[in-house]
Design an enzyme around this catalytic site. Structure first.
Site, short mmCIF file in Angstrom:
data_model
loop_
_atom_site.label_atom_id
_atom_site.label_comp_id
_atom_site.label_asym_id
_atom_site.label_seq_id
_atom_site.Cartn_x
_atom_site.Cartn_y
_atom_site.Cartn_z
N TYR A 171 5.95 -4.75 -23.05
CA TYR A 171 6.82 -4.75 -21.88
C TYR A 171 6.52 -6.01 -21.05
O TYR A 171 5.36 -6.29 -20.76
CB TYR A 171 6.60 -3.48 -21.05
CG TYR A 171 7.29 -3.54 -19.71
CD1 TYR A 171 8.66 -3.77 -19.62
CD2 TYR A 171 6.56 -3.41 -18.54
CE1 TYR A 171 9.28 -3.85 -18.40
CE2 TYR A 171 7.18 -3.47 -17.31
CZ TYR A 171 8.54 -3.70 -17.25
OH TYR A 171 9.16 -3.79 -16.03
N ASP A 226 -0.26 1.74 -24.54
CA ASP A 226 0.85 2.10 -23.65
C ASP A 226 1.76 3.01 -24.47
O ASP A 226 2.49 2.56 -25.36
CB ASP A 226 1.57 0.84 -23.19
CG ASP A 226 2.76 1.12 -22.28
OD1 ASP A 226 3.26 2.26 -22.28
OD2 ASP A 226 3.22 0.18 -21.59
N ARG A 238 -5.29 8.18 0.90
CA ARG A 238 -5.69 7.43 -0.29
C ARG A 238 -6.81 8.11 -1.06
O ARG A 238 -7.16 7.71 -2.17
CB ARG A 238 -6.12 6.01 0.10
CG ARG A 238 -5.06 4.98 -0.24
CD ARG A 238 -5.51 3.54 -0.03
NE ARG A 238 -5.85 3.22 1.34
CZ ARG A 238 -7.08 2.97 1.78
NH1 ARG A 238 -8.10 3.01 0.95
NH2 ARG A 238 -7.28 2.65 3.04
N LYS A 251 9.41 6.98 -16.76
CA LYS A 251 10.39 7.05 -17.85
C LYS A 251 10.54 8.49 -18.35
O LYS A 251 11.03 9.33 -17.63
CB LYS A 251 9.98 6.08 -18.96
CG LYS A 251 9.55 4.70 -18.45
CD LYS A 251 10.67 3.95 -17.75
CE LYS A 251 10.16 2.60 -17.24
NZ LYS A 251 11.15 1.89 -16.43
#
Ligand SMILES: Cc1ncc(COP(=O)(O)O)c(C=O)c1O
Length: 383
Positions: free
Chosen positions: A107, A178, A56, A203
């Site tokens: 979105y 975004d 992490r 995407k």
């Protein structure tokens, strides 16, 4: 934010254009014997060290991807497990009880996160239409954050980011954009005054529908440090393999986007005069209500997404989708393969789109094959 892990990166020439940067950024320094691509470590733990001990804390592959995305957007990049993980991280920048101005065309997953925070009393929400720049700026008075999408999912509304960011800044709010649909090749929101850019790299940046990954690119190093701490503490880390693949996807973004975008423009033009299509939303069409803003705000193209409203019933629309043979009836977008779906099947989108609106993600197949498939399926559905 994992520079300490990352071997000296290749120096970039400030004169290089963005499409060259997509190919060159995030590579190791060009020294004898250096690999062309950054190393990828598949390890959850490391021999005790001051900088990195555990998975992490960081990963070499994040460092390379973050170097590339940071160079493209001109800020400090922090990558996350998905676009929504990045959204959750960015939302944590709002102080408790603070106000978020959220675009009404967003979105639905992002809207869901902020609705949930508002329901818990964590934030106050002001929902505004993204094409009403004056209303967005007015709503930013006393707010902590303004969140807009450009180009917005699924109605392809284009927010006036320079005007919104300037107004929000004057009112003391940060602006988050975004830019998933625009990518760093069509819009650089930090250069337009925004404070944070969010990319669902799932995407277009990844480009092959084979990974989920998100990124926040921040103007202010303090925001990036807060997001890196949030990622560490909440665990929404990107996988090493996903990071490597996203960077590999980025290498071809310019050619994929050019091709998909020119097909999108052609398909939008032809669909506009199709007898079975009522409305086409595409900011590149001269008659589209977004066209003027898009021409000012976007750079070099209008994206690879087209939304079309079928001139018929929901049943005829579903029949059209089921008759497609090349374009796949599936959610998501930005891959090399063309995808389409009816968005009102999501309750979040049903509130803002008509029942027959289909969002088409144009891929890199031959445009005539795509047209033949869409035209044939539309006519068959109405046959
Ligand atoms: C505009 C936009 N932002 C964010 C997301 C969320 O990204 P992810 O699916 O990687 O969480 C999506 C997903 O479709 C999206 O379209």
């Amino acid at each position: 934010m994992t520079e300490e892990l990352y071997p000296a990166p290749l120096d970039l020439d400030a004169a290089w254009s963005a499409d060259t940067v997509t190919v060159q950024a995030g590579r190791p320094a060009r020294v004898p014997g250096a690999p062309m691509n950054p190393p990828m470590t598949l390890s959850s733990t490391y021999v005790h060290d001051a900088n990195v001990e555990y998975g992490r804390d960081g990963n070499l592959a994040w460092g390379a991807l973050e170097a590339a995305l940071g160079a493209l957007d001109g800020g400090h990049a922090v990558t996350f497990a998905s676009g929504l993980a990045a959204t959750t991280g960015i939302a944590s920048l709002v102080p408790s009880g603070g106000t978020v101005v959220l675009s009404s065309v967003t979105y639905h997953g992002v809207r869901h996160i902020f609705d949930g925070m508002a329901a818990d009393g964590r934030v106050q929400l002001r929902i505004v239409a993204p094409d009403d720049t004056g209303a967005v700026v007015a709503a930013s008075e006393g707010a902590a954050m303004v969140w807009v999408e450009s180009i917005a999912n699924p109605l392809l509304v284009v927010a006036d980011v320079p005007a919104i960011a300037a107004g929000a800044r004057a009112n003391g709010a940060i602006t988050v954009v975004d830019a998933t649909f625009a990518t760093p090749l069509r819009q650089r929101p930090l250069q337009q005054g925004a404070d944070v850019v969010m990319h669902a790299a799932t995407k277009l940046i990844g480009g092959h529908s084979d990974l989920l990954l998100g990124a926040a690119v921040c103007r202010d190093a303090k925001h990036a440090a807060a997001l890196a701490a949030h990622r560490h503490d909440h665990g929404a880390i990107p996988g090493a393999l996903e990071s490597f693949l996203a960077l590999r996807g980025l290498r071809t973004l310019a050619v994929r986007l050019d091709r998909a975008e020119s097909s999108a423009a052609e398909l939008a033009r032809r669909l506009s005069s199709h007898p079975n299509v009522a409305v086409v939303h595409y900011p590149g069409l001269a008659g589209d209500p977004e066209h003027e803003r898009a021409t000012r705000v976007l750079d070099g193209g209008f994206g690879s997404m087209v939304s079309l409203e079928v001139a018929g019933t929901v049943e005829q629309t579903d029949a059209f989708l089921s008759r497609l043979r090349l374009v796949t009836h599936a959610t998501s977008l930005g891959g090399v393969e063309s995808l389409i779906e009816r968005r009102a099947r999501y309750p979040g989108d049903a509130a803002i789109v008509g029942p027959t609106l289909c969002r088409l993600s144009v891929g890199i197949e031959n445009v005539e094959d795509l047209w033949a498939d869409l035209d044939r399926a539309l006519r068959a559905a109405f046959g």
